[in-house]
Design an enzyme around this catalytic site. Structure first.
Site, PDB file in Angstrom:
ATOM      1  N   GLY A 166      78.250  49.664  73.006  1.00 51.47           N
ATOM      2  CA  GLY A 166      76.810  49.644  73.232  1.00 51.47           C
ATOM      3  C   GLY A 166      76.559  50.071  74.664  1.00 51.47           C
ATOM      4  N   GLU A 167      75.523  49.543  75.274  1.00 52.82           N
ATOM      5  CA  GLU A 167      75.269  49.827  76.685  1.00 52.82           C
ATOM      6  C   GLU A 167      75.685  48.614  77.500  1.00 52.82           C
ATOM      7  OE1 GLU A 167      74.891  53.428  77.180  1.00 52.82           O
ATOM      8  OE2 GLU A 167      74.384  52.219  78.927  1.00 52.82           O
ATOM      9  N   SER A 168      76.673  48.803  78.391  1.00 53.99           N
ATOM     10  CA  SER A 168      77.199  47.650  79.118  1.00 53.99           C
ATOM     11  C   SER A 168      76.154  47.023  80.037  1.00 53.99           C
ATOM     12  CB  SER A 168      78.437  48.046  79.914  1.00 53.99           C
ATOM     13  OG  SER A 168      78.099  48.974  80.912  1.00 53.99           O
ATOM     14  N   CYS A 187      84.722  49.919  74.493  1.00 53.84           N
ATOM     15  CA  CYS A 187      83.819  50.730  75.318  1.00 53.84           C
ATOM     16  C   CYS A 187      83.001  49.854  76.270  1.00 53.84           C
ATOM     17  CB  CYS A 187      82.934  51.592  74.412  1.00 53.84           C
ATOM     18  SG  CYS A 187      82.071  52.887  75.306  1.00 53.84           S
ATOM     19  N   ARG A 191      82.763  54.105  84.721  1.00 53.14           N
ATOM     20  CA  ARG A 191      81.820  54.295  83.614  1.00 53.14           C
ATOM     21  C   ARG A 191      81.507  55.767  83.424  1.00 53.14           C
ATOM     22  NH1 ARG A 191      76.425  51.327  84.249  1.00 53.14           N
ATOM     23  NH2 ARG A 191      76.117  52.327  82.233  1.00 53.14           N
ATOM     24  N   ILE A 214      82.559  58.055  73.277  1.00 54.26           N
ATOM     25  CA  ILE A 214      81.119  58.253  73.432  1.00 54.26           C
ATOM     26  C   ILE A 214      80.688  57.759  74.811  1.00 54.26           C
ATOM     27  CG2 ILE A 214      78.838  57.595  72.536  1.00 54.26           C
ATOM     28  CD1 ILE A 214      80.190  57.386  69.773  1.00 54.26           C
ATOM     29  N   ARG A 215      80.366  58.687  75.698  1.00 53.71           N
ATOM     30  CA  ARG A 215      80.028  58.335  77.094  1.00 53.71           C
ATOM     31  C   ARG A 215      81.024  57.265  77.562  1.00 53.71           C
ATOM     32  NH1 ARG A 215      74.697  58.904  79.239  1.00 53.71           N
ATOM     33  NH2 ARG A 215      74.917  56.772  79.934  1.00 53.71           N
ATOM     34  N   HIS A 267      86.142  54.245  70.139  1.00 52.13           N
ATOM     35  CA  HIS A 267      85.502  53.394  69.133  1.00 52.13           C
ATOM     36  C   HIS A 267      86.277  53.345  67.815  1.00 52.13           C
ATOM     37  CE1 HIS A 267      81.745  52.598  71.282  1.00 52.13           C
ATOM     38  NE2 HIS A 267      81.908  53.805  71.794  1.00 52.13           N
ATOM     39  N   GLU A 288      86.077  51.246  65.492  1.00 54.45           N
ATOM     40  CA  GLU A 288      85.239  50.772  64.369  1.00 54.45           C
ATOM     41  C   GLU A 288      84.506  51.906  63.668  1.00 54.45           C
ATOM     42  OE1 GLU A 288      84.420  50.688  67.450  1.00 54.45           O
ATOM     43  OE2 GLU A 288      82.256  50.818  67.767  1.00 54.45           O
TER      44      GLU A 288
END
Lengths: 205, 318
Positions: A56-58, A89, A121, A150-151, A186, A188
């Site tokens: 997600g977004e940390s 991530c 990051r 992903i990023r 990722h 998952e």
């Protein structure tokens, strides 16, 4: 039940449901019984044997769990008591000691500091630079596994006691330290092999 | 694995070898995966770097850059186009969260320039004046993922077939009124339930595919999954924490807030409250706490969606 385990997926933000369904498959494959649920409050965390911090977004996750100081402290304490944790991530960033952003530099985030690593990051760049590739992860078995970045962050420093479990292009992208495993890609989104490895390694505490 | 991935397209993807490792950018998994990482988050509409920083500090999962907020687009009229390149660049240099930007429906060149300057996701949006009344952008040609609006399942499926990686309700932007977004998500969910109940009945599914002008394979995939193969967010008219929680409870994967935050007189506080309510949507106590952080007197006044001169949701090709 000897084999029964309680698994939680941290339900603050990110691909929570994807990790839940992936873990369900992993439990079957690992032949373990137990409960899998979304956890958000400190009392939920108290009786867990394993915790997954999803992608997600940390910044979002760290700002939301810092408000709930009790959740933050519960996770830290349970990890030190031996609860297994997998960070994906953003989850890897949260578990780390410190993080730098590739463009902005230092960020205002809070970290769990459970895993003795430093991360960078968005190390590969923005979404246009996100990619999929195949990696060797000897711990999972022979043959390459598909990895989605992903990023994604990378690990820039590791402490004593941290094992590198996967590298991409000489950069560290997956690590393990006792009861903690973290990946910058990722698993998952691909299959349940990484989650199965995680579930197999959980011991009842 | 339950996560489904439609056949991978080769257009819009770039492969290269780095020290004998092949990496591929812009694949379906990478694009849809990016959208999945936004789940349970709030994407906030902003017009400058200052607002972007307020949004990031409040816990926004991403920011959406516009030249004018939807409310102002409505008020000022004229042609609404993509935001200034320099403004977007400044925002890129100032925040660490993903940056999305809107382009006009069908405007391939605006989309290409947004991809070129490095935005993380492009919203082909009805808030801007449509540039092509016949077609949407063929989004498989891009490595940058797209989000598109949809009022019903047929629209969502057609956009997915054009290559979009995320769906959002259209709602009625700039009104501060959630009623339209609510009816859109309810309709999509109802249509998915109906298709799911027909799982295995290929003839009936093919009829539905024809009705919806979508491919049989995608309709069949929906009947198997019981949901869209991409995430579906709420958008259009959300202005309070309770609005956000309501739409999450209706099954949305996350929330876009447009004019609701920066057209209110308590932007920073409200942004934070909406983030809290979105995460804890199923916990009425925390939603109440979030709602108490804002003052209803400071909410944007809003518009009744029945007597609008401009219904944005009906613009552009369907």
């Amino acid at each position: 039940m000897r084999n029964s385990v309680n698994i939680g997926v941290l339900g603050i933000q990110g691909d929570i449901e994807e990790n839940i369904s992936c873990t369900k498959f992993a439990m079957k494959r690992a032949r373990r019984r137990g409960e899998i649920k979304v956890v958000r409050y400190s009392e939920d965390i108290e009786n867990l044997d394993g915790l997954i911090i999803p992608g997600g977004e940390s910044t979002v996750m760290s700002s939301l769990i810092s408000v709930q100081e009790k959740v933050f402290q519960s996770i830290k304490r349970r990890i030190s008591e031996g609860m297994s944790v997998m960070g994906i991530c953003a989850g890897m960033i949260l578990l780390s000691r410190k993080a730098n952003d590739r463009v902005i530099g230092k960020t205002k985030q809070n970290f769990l500091s459970a895993l003795d690593i430093a991360v960078e990051r968005n190390a590969f760049g923005r979404q246009n630079d996100s990619f999929e590739t195949y990696l060797n992860v000897p711990l999972i078995g022979k043959g390459k596994i598909k990895a989605i970045f992903i990023r994604a962050p990378i690990v820039t420093e590791i402490g004593i006691g941290v094992d590198v479990i996967a590298k991409f292009n000489e950069k560290i992208v997956a690590v393990k330290q006792n009861n903690i495993v973290a990946t910058s890609f990722h698993p998952e989104l691909v299959d349940d092999r990484f989650h199965t490895l995680f579930i197999k390694g959980i011991s009842k505490i | 694995m339950v996560i489904s991935v439609a056949q991978q397209e080769t257009r819009g993807t770039k492969s290269e070898e780095i020290e004998k490792l092949t990496i591929t950018r812009g694949t379906t998994l990478v694009k849809r995966g990016f959208a999945r990482m936004q789940k349970h988050g709030v994407v906030m509409d902003i017009t400058n770097a200052e607002q972007a920083r307020i949004a990031e500090d409040a816990g926004a999962v991403a920011v959406m850059v516009l030249d004018k907020l939807p409310y102002d687009v409505r008020k000022i009229g004229g042609v609404a186009r993509t935001a200034s390149v320099n403004v977007i660049r400044e925002i890129i240099d100032n925040v660490t969260i993903p940056i999305m930007a809107k382009c006009r429906i069908g405007h391939v060149s605006e989309a290409q320039l947004l991809q070129g300057i490095g935005v993380d996701m492009i919203d082909e949006s009805e808030v801007l004046t449509p540039a092509d009344e016949q077609r949407h952008i063929w989004k498989w040609d891009f490595t940058t993922p797209f989000v598109n609006g949809a009022k019903n399942l047929g629209e969502a499926l057609r956009r997915i077939e054009e290559g979009c990686a995320m769906i959002r309700t259209k709602g009625e932007p700039g009104t501060g009124n959630v009623a339209e977004a609510v009816s859109h998500i309810k309709l999509v969910n109802y249509e998915i339930r109906k298709i799911r109940s027909l799982h295995g009945d290929k003839q009936e599914l093919i009829n539905i595919a024809r009705e919806m002008r979508a491919s049989f394979s995608l309709v069949e995939e929906i009947s198997r999954l019981g949901r869209l193969p991409v995430v579906n967010f709420a958008a259009g008219g959300i202005s309070t924490p309770a609005d956000a929680a309501f739409l999450m409870n209706l099954g949305c994967d996350g929330v876009f807030v447009g004019s609701g935050i920066f057209k209110a007189n308590d932007a920073a506080q409200r942004a934070r409250a909406i983030v809290l309510a979105t995460t804890h949507f199923d916990n009425p106590e925390i939603v109440a706490e979030a709602q108490s952080m804002i003052d209803e007197n400071k909410s944007m006044l809003g518009l009744d969606t029945k007597n609008l001169d401009l219904r944005m949701q009906e613009r552009g090709p369907i």
